[in-house]
Design a protein around this motif. Structure first.
Motif, PDB file in Angstrom:
ATOM      1  N   LYS A 206       0.839  -1.203   0.000  1.00 21.40           N
ATOM      2  CA  LYS A 206       0.000   0.000   0.000  1.00 21.40           C
ATOM      3  C   LYS A 206       0.873   1.252   0.000  1.00 21.40           C
ATOM      4  O   LYS A 206       0.573   2.231  -0.703  1.00 21.40           O
ATOM      5  CB  LYS A 206      -0.938  -0.008   1.210  1.00 21.40           C
ATOM      6  N   ASN A 209       2.026   1.741  -3.536  1.00 19.12           N
ATOM      7  CA  ASN A 209       0.974   2.280  -4.408  1.00 19.12           C
ATOM      8  C   ASN A 209       0.766   3.771  -4.172  1.00 19.12           C
ATOM      9  O   ASN A 209       0.603   4.557  -5.116  1.00 19.12           O
ATOM     10  CB  ASN A 209      -0.337   1.526  -4.169  1.00 19.12           C
ATOM     11  N   ILE A 210       0.772   4.172  -2.916  1.00 17.59           N
ATOM     12  CA  ILE A 210       0.622   5.592  -2.585  1.00 17.59           C
ATOM     13  C   ILE A 210       1.804   6.384  -3.139  1.00 17.59           C
ATOM     14  O   ILE A 210       1.642   7.458  -3.734  1.00 17.59           O
ATOM     15  CB  ILE A 210       0.517   5.764  -1.057  1.00 17.59           C
ATOM     16  N   ARG A 213       1.900   7.360  -6.842  1.00 14.67           N
ATOM     17  CA  ARG A 213       1.112   8.567  -7.133  1.00 14.67           C
ATOM     18  C   ARG A 213       1.881   9.826  -6.760  1.00 14.67           C
ATOM     19  O   ARG A 213       1.902  10.815  -7.497  1.00 14.67           O
ATOM     20  CB  ARG A 213      -0.200   8.523  -6.344  1.00 14.67           C
ATOM     21  N   SER A 326      -8.394   2.889   1.614  1.00 10.51           N
ATOM     22  CA  SER A 326      -8.067   2.930   0.188  1.00 10.51           C
ATOM     23  C   SER A 326      -6.751   3.657  -0.075  1.00 10.51           C
ATOM     24  O   SER A 326      -6.577   4.812   0.332  1.00 10.51           O
ATOM     25  CB  SER A 326      -9.198   3.633  -0.564  1.00 10.51           C
ATOM     26  N   GLU A 328      -5.787   4.776  -2.909  1.00  8.23           N
ATOM     27  CA  GLU A 328      -6.079   5.912  -3.786  1.00  8.23           C
ATOM     28  C   GLU A 328      -6.564   7.116  -2.985  1.00  8.23           C
ATOM     29  O   GLU A 328      -6.144   8.252  -3.223  1.00  8.23           O
ATOM     30  CB  GLU A 328      -7.132   5.506  -4.826  1.00  8.23           C
ATOM     31  N   GLU A 329      -7.451   6.861  -2.025  1.00  5.62           N
ATOM     32  CA  GLU A 329      -7.962   7.968  -1.215  1.00  5.62           C
ATOM     33  C   GLU A 329      -6.867   8.548  -0.327  1.00  5.62           C
ATOM     34  O   GLU A 329      -6.768   9.768  -0.159  1.00  5.62           O
ATOM     35  CB  GLU A 329      -9.142   7.497  -0.357  1.00  5.62           C
ATOM     36  N   THR A 332      -4.666  10.716  -2.447  1.00  2.00           N
ATOM     37  CA  THR A 332      -5.331  11.992  -2.748  1.00  2.00           C
ATOM     38  C   THR A 332      -5.231  12.947  -1.570  1.00  2.00           C
ATOM     39  O   THR A 332      -4.920  14.136  -1.731  1.00  2.00           O
ATOM     40  CB  THR A 332      -6.807  11.746  -3.106  1.00  2.00           C
TER      41      THR A 332
END
Length: 344
Positions: A206, A209-210, A213, A326, A328-329, A332
Motif C-alpha cells: 500500500k 501504491n501511494i 502517485r 483505500s 487511492e484515497e 489523494t
C-alpha cells in the motif's frame, strides 16, 4: 505515586505478572504493581515539589523503550532548564538509546545498569506511564506529553519545545541529498514506510501504491530503521541506511514528512518540519496537538471506525483502518496536504 524508600533495588510484579525493578529513591505509578502497600514504599514526591525544595537537585528519568516516548520527555527537560537552570538531569535507558542526546548538553544519558553509581537525588520510573492512553478511559483523550506532566506533578507545558540536536556532519550530509533532489523543481518529501508497531502500519504494498502517485508531484525519500525494497518506484531509498541523527538532519532539511504513528512523527516535532500523519488507531488531538503545521489523514474515518488506541475493540483484531483503507484515497489526501503545506 509511590517512592521506593529502600536502599536496594526492589522487585515488584506488574498486574501482567512481569517483574519491575524499582531503584532506590525512585517514584513510580503504584497502579502498575500488585503490592503497592509494601513496607519499603513511601508517599511519592512530585517533580515540582522536589525542584521547589531544592532548585539544584539531580533528577533521573528512567525510560527504556519507544523513541517517540523518549523524545516526549524533551519538552519537560527544556522546561526544567528554563525554570530551574541549576538542576542536573539524567536519563537512564538501554544501550539502544545511549547516544540519542550526544549533541545536547541539557541531559546526561546513562545506562540503567549503572544507576547504582549515579548521584541522583530522586528518580521517576516512566516505563508504562504514557501507555495509560491504551486504557479506554479519560487518558485515551490526553496527549502523551500531558500524561507525563500529570504523573510528574508539573504544570501542563503550554508551548512545549521538543529537541533532538544533530551535528554539522549530519547537517551537511542531509542538505547535500536534499539539494540534489530539489534540482528537479519539486518539493522534497520524506516518507516513513512503517509505523512504530504493526497495528499502526500500512502494508508495504500500500505504501508503494501511494508513493507511485506522489512521485508525480514531489521527489521522495523513503526512510525507516530497517531496509525495505520498493522495486522500480522513482524514489531515493534510504531505509536501513541512516542513524538517528542523520535521520533528524534529513527530516529537518525536507519540505514535508509523510509518516504513520512512529518515532519520525516526534522527530518532526523537534525539527518543526511540516507533517502529514496517517493515523489509524490513534487520534489527531493526542498526536498532533503540539505540532503547528500538519495535515492529518484519518484512516479510521475512511473505514467507518474510530481510533481505539490499539485495543481493537470494534474490529476484533482486523485492523481495518490500516488494512482496508483505500490507497487511492490516502494518496489523494496526501497530495492535497502537500499542496497545502508547501504552497499555501
Amino acid at each position: 505515586m509511590k517512592l521506593c524508600g529502600s536502599n536496594v533495588i526492589e522487585v515488584f510484579y506488574s498486574k501482567h505478572g512481569d517483574p519491575l525493578e524499582i531503584y532506590p529513591r525512585f517514584c513510580f505509578d503504584e497502579s502498575m504493581v500488585l503490592s503497592p502497600a509494601a513496607p519499603c514504599l513511601n508517599k511519592g514526591v512530585s517533580l515540582l515539589e522536589q525542584l521547589e525544595k531544592n532548585p539544584e537537585s539531580s533528577v533521573c528519568f528512567l525510560r527504556t523503550y519507544a523513541l517517540g516516548d523518549i523524545l516526549l520527555l524533551t519538552p519537560i527537560i527544556n522546561w526544567i532548564r528554563d525554570k530551574y537552570p541549576s538542576v542536573k538531569v539524567y536519563l537512564a535507558t538501554v544501550p539502544k538509546f545511549m547516544g540519542l542526546f550526544k549533541y545536547w548538553d541539557a541531559i546526561e544519558t546513562v545506562d540503567k545498569r549503572n544507576l547504582p553509581f549515579i548521584p541522583y537525588e530522586i528518580g521517576y520510573y516512566l516505563d508504562g506511564v504514557v501507555e495509560r492512553d491504551h486504557s479506554g478511559n479519560e487518558y485515551s483523550y490526553k496527549h502523551r506529553l500531558d500524561i507525563y506532566c500529570e504523573f510528574l506533578g508539573i504544570p501542563q507545558i503550554k508551548d512545549p519545545m521538543f529537541s533532538l540536536p544533530y551535528g554539522e556532519i549530519e547537517k551537511s550530509w542531509a542538505e547535500g541529498i536534499v539539494r540534489e533532489l530539489r534540482d528537479c523543481g519539486k518539493p522534497v518529501v520524506a516518507v516513513q514506510v512503517a509505523g512504530s508497531t504493526a497495528i499502526k502500519s500500512l502494508s508495504l504494498d500500500k505504501v508503494a501504491n501511494i508513493s507511485e502517485r506522489l512521485c508525480d508531484i514531489c521527489s521522495l525519500i523513503f526512510v525507516h530503521e530497517a531496509k525495505e525494497y520498493f522495486g522500480e518506484i522513482n524514489a531515493m531509498n534510504l531505509t536501513g541506511m541512516t542513524d538517528i541523527h542523520q535521520l533528524a538532519a534529513l527530516i529537518d532539511s525536507v519540505d514535508v514528512v509523510v509518516t504513520m504513528d512512529s518515532g519520525v512523527l516526534w522527530i518532526a516535532h523537534a525539527t518543526k518540519t511540516p507533517v502529514i500523519a496517517m493515523l489509524g488507531p490513534t487520534r489527531e488531538a493526542e498526536r498532533l496537538k503540539y505540532h503547528r503545521n500538519y495535515v492529518a489523514v484519518n484512516l479510521s474515518e475512511m473505514v467507518g471506525c474510530e481510533p481505539c488506541f490499539e485495543r481493537m475493540t470494534r474490529c476484533k483484531g482486523a485492523i481495518n483502518c490500516m488494512k482496508s483503507s483505500s490507497a487511492e484515497e490516502i494518496a489523494t489526501r496526501i497530495e492535497e496536504g502537500i499542496k497545502k503545506l508547501v504552497y499555501s
